[in-house]
Design a protein around this motif. Structure first.
Motif, short mmCIF file in Angstrom:
data_model
loop_
_atom_site.label_atom_id
_atom_site.label_comp_id
_atom_site.label_asym_id
_atom_site.label_seq_id
_atom_site.Cartn_x
_atom_site.Cartn_y
_atom_site.Cartn_z
N LYS A 21 0.77 -1.18 0.04
CA LYS A 21 0.02 0.03 -0.11
C LYS A 21 0.72 1.17 0.02
O LYS A 21 2.01 1.20 0.60
N GLN A 24 0.39 7.01 3.42
CA GLN A 24 -0.62 7.82 3.48
C GLN A 24 -0.28 8.89 4.94
O GLN A 24 0.54 8.27 5.65
N THR A 40 -6.18 9.53 -3.63
CA THR A 40 -6.76 8.18 -3.53
C THR A 40 -5.72 7.19 -3.08
O THR A 40 -4.48 7.35 -3.34
N ASP A 41 -6.34 6.18 -2.59
CA ASP A 41 -5.50 5.10 -2.25
C ASP A 41 -5.13 4.41 -3.22
O ASP A 41 -5.77 4.21 -4.42
N ARG A 42 -3.85 3.72 -3.29
CA ARG A 42 -3.40 2.86 -4.25
C ARG A 42 -2.80 1.53 -3.79
O ARG A 42 -1.84 1.52 -3.04
#
Length: 103
Positions: A21, A24, A40-42
């Motif tokens: 991941k 963040q 956005t999460d990636r």
């Protein structure tokens, strides 16, 4: 290989599936964005992880009990010809215990 943090679940995902991941920096509030697109999460999934997923699907589709093998073993036991190797049994017990401890 770099192992991130102390989170065991995340570490296990990384080792088994190659899931990594992105970092963040905490939640982003709409008031902090000031016209910029929301981050956005990636998640990146390696080719090896995709192969593991496919193998897991194949394994999941297999029957849990091999009835032919069970019937053959029952016949061997009833005939008195079943003589398991104690070293093989011990090795498989240890292997299973270690896998259970890791997973």
């Amino acid at each position: 290989m770099q192992i991130p943090g102390d989170d065991r679940t995340r570490l296990l995902e990384t080792v088994l599936f190659g899931v990594k991941k992105t970092d963040q920096k905490g939640p982003v509030r709409s008031s902090d964005q000031k016209g910029e697109a929301a981050p956005t999460d990636r998640v990146e999934i390696s080719g090896e992880a995709k192969e593991y997923q496919q193998l897991n699907q194949v394994i999941a589709s297999l029957p849990e009990v091999r009835s032919e093998r069970v019937a053959a073993l029952q016949q061997e036991i009833e005939a008195g010809t079943y003589h398991p190797q104690s070293e093989e049994i011990a090795e498989k017990l240890v292997r299973s215990t270690l896998l259970d401890a890791v997973l």
